[in-house]
Design a protein around this motif. Sequence first.
Motif, PDB file in Angstrom:
ATOM      1  N   ARG A  78      53.631  32.943  52.102  1.00 35.42           N
ATOM      2  CA  ARG A  78      52.837  31.928  51.398  1.00 35.42           C
ATOM      3  C   ARG A  78      51.807  32.592  50.482  1.00 35.42           C
ATOM      4  NH1 ARG A  78      53.451  26.809  52.558  1.00 35.42           N
ATOM      5  NH2 ARG A  78      51.393  26.270  51.722  1.00 35.42           N
ATOM      6  N   ASN A  92      51.227  32.387  46.281  1.00 32.80           N
ATOM      7  CA  ASN A  92      49.929  31.800  45.905  1.00 32.80           C
ATOM      8  C   ASN A  92      49.722  30.423  46.534  1.00 32.80           C
ATOM      9  OD1 ASN A  92      50.603  33.188  42.742  1.00 32.80           O
ATOM     10  ND2 ASN A  92      49.117  34.003  44.175  1.00 32.80           N
ATOM     11  N   SER A  93      50.206  30.251  47.742  1.00 36.76           N
ATOM     12  CA  SER A  93      50.062  28.989  48.451  1.00 36.76           C
ATOM     13  C   SER A  93      49.027  29.122  49.559  1.00 36.76           C
ATOM     14  CB  SER A  93      51.403  28.560  49.067  1.00 36.76           C
ATOM     15  OG  SER A  93      52.373  28.389  48.070  1.00 36.76           O
ATOM     16  N   LYS A  94      48.414  28.003  49.913  1.00 35.99           N
ATOM     17  CA  LYS A  94      47.410  28.029  50.962  1.00 35.99           C
ATOM     18  C   LYS A  94      48.052  28.364  52.306  1.00 35.99           C
ATOM     19  CE  LYS A  94      44.060  24.847  48.911  1.00 35.99           C
ATOM     20  NZ  LYS A  94      43.385  23.550  49.039  1.00 35.99           N
ATOM     21  N   SER A 137      47.092  37.887  41.405  1.00 39.36           N
ATOM     22  CA  SER A 137      47.605  36.530  41.237  1.00 39.36           C
ATOM     23  C   SER A 137      46.729  35.674  40.330  1.00 39.36           C
ATOM     24  CB  SER A 137      47.773  35.854  42.603  1.00 39.36           C
ATOM     25  OG  SER A 137      46.538  35.794  43.286  1.00 39.36           O
ATOM     26  N   ASN A 148      44.780  29.942  38.674  1.00 40.42           N
ATOM     27  CA  ASN A 148      45.184  28.535  38.583  1.00 40.42           C
ATOM     28  C   ASN A 148      46.349  28.257  39.527  1.00 40.42           C
ATOM     29  OD1 ASN A 148      43.300  27.848  36.566  1.00 40.42           O
ATOM     30  ND2 ASN A 148      44.610  28.793  35.026  1.00 40.42           N
ATOM     31  N   ASN A 149      46.108  28.470  40.818  1.00 44.95           N
ATOM     32  CA  ASN A 149      47.144  28.266  41.808  1.00 44.95           C
ATOM     33  C   ASN A 149      46.553  27.591  43.032  1.00 44.95           C
ATOM     34  OD1 ASN A 149      49.863  29.145  41.104  1.00 44.95           O
ATOM     35  ND2 ASN A 149      49.005  31.179  40.849  1.00 44.95           N
ATOM     36  N   ASP A 150      47.442  27.289  43.998  1.00 45.06           N
ATOM     37  CA  ASP A 150      47.024  26.672  45.252  1.00 45.06           C
ATOM     38  C   ASP A 150      45.894  27.472  45.881  1.00 45.06           C
ATOM     39  OD1 ASP A 150      47.598  24.391  46.499  1.00 45.06           O
ATOM     40  OD2 ASP A 150      49.165  25.163  47.811  1.00 45.06           O
ATOM     41  N   PHE A 151      46.102  28.796  45.932  1.00 38.45           N
ATOM     42  CA  PHE A 151      45.047  29.698  46.394  1.00 38.45           C
ATOM     43  C   PHE A 151      44.739  30.665  45.253  1.00 38.45           C
ATOM     44  CE2 PHE A 151      43.077  33.258  48.536  1.00 38.45           C
ATOM     45  CZ  PHE A 151      42.230  32.618  49.421  1.00 38.45           C
ATOM     46  N   LYS A 192      43.195  22.745  61.308  1.00 37.08           N
ATOM     47  CA  LYS A 192      44.597  22.514  60.960  1.00 37.08           C
ATOM     48  C   LYS A 192      45.377  22.050  62.182  1.00 37.08           C
ATOM     49  CE  LYS A 192      48.587  24.747  58.798  1.00 37.08           C
ATOM     50  NZ  LYS A 192      49.121  26.002  58.221  1.00 37.08           N
TER      51      LYS A 192
END
Length: 374
Positions: A154, A158-160, A205, A208-211, A319
């Motif tokens: 992930r 670049n995902s959370k 990275s 402008n991404n999720d993370f 979470k």
Amino acid sequence: MSIFRFFRPFFGYWSRRLYSYKSLCGASDIDGKSIADKVLQEIKVEVDEWVDAGGKKPKLISILVGENPSSKIYIERMIKTGKRVGIDIEILHFEADISQVDLLKNIQKLNDDPDVDGILVQFPVSKHISEREVCRAVVPSKDVDGFHPYNIGRLALNSKGMIPATALGVKELIVRSQIPTFCKNAVVIGRSKHIGLPIALLLHSDENNDFPGLDLTTTICHRYTQPAELKRYTKNADIVVSSAGVPGLVTKDMIKPGACVIDVGITRVKVDHEKFKFVGDVDYESVREVAGYITPVPGGVGPMTVAMIMKNTFNAAKKLLRLEERESEIKGRVAEINKNRVEEKENDMYTRNRTTPSTYNSRGKDLSFGNPVL
């Protein structure tokens, strides 16, 4: 934000001038302890609000295999930090000769325990135990070190998710110290899957991404990078992050004037027949004469790593609760849908029975087949 990003390349000249000026004055220490204190204060406020609102107090289990002195010091620091922010931390200590099968069984018990929010395995473990298998054994939602392949994947996208604590700590040091990163060059020395690679992924990275990352043009160097090539890369770098674990690897002649130097490496070396001290990869005293910013060892990345473990543990607690609530909500919706389907089916059958015309005449003859009903 888009306008700011458009004009940032035009600030490159003044940024370079600022870096040169910093090198003339000597490097400014990036005080990891001070920045970590601010982060921990923020976490404490969030945890207090969470518990006051009825949330469960976060709980972290730290697994120690054997008697590694560095791991023991790290755990003691974590326990002290946990008390400060309101996170319960317990140690699960195993002898060095524990089998891999037994260790994995104990990890699975923690995975299944709803009272445990985070699991942290202290590395290194005994030589007969596969660190890779141990990392895979911890369920991703409780992997506060961020080492599970799912979490690394992930991060690569670049995902959370759970970001490896040391890499996240390095990013926070750079961001909170307001070090320029856009259109800059970075070198990461060390390619370990736990430290070097995650750091490089965060540095290179897109923001402008999720993370969001740091938009640095990033080069990874490792043990097979020739010394002359390593020097060529670092000389061109605005940010150098060393995580090789080789004392004195980075020297003054390798650093661009005004550059930011982050020392992740930490090695316990003997200074006397009975005394030890911790040193980093960077020749601190000489490099600080050239660099613009530098982290000391200890007191640089170390405190930030602990702070990020606390942050990941709290995020895991939130979470996990959200997942449990989501699961309960989904089960409730499924039950409601099934109930509605049964009612619709019953209503449909009743309606058909009421509205379907009879196929028999008054004398009992079946009009559909032309034969009398027997």
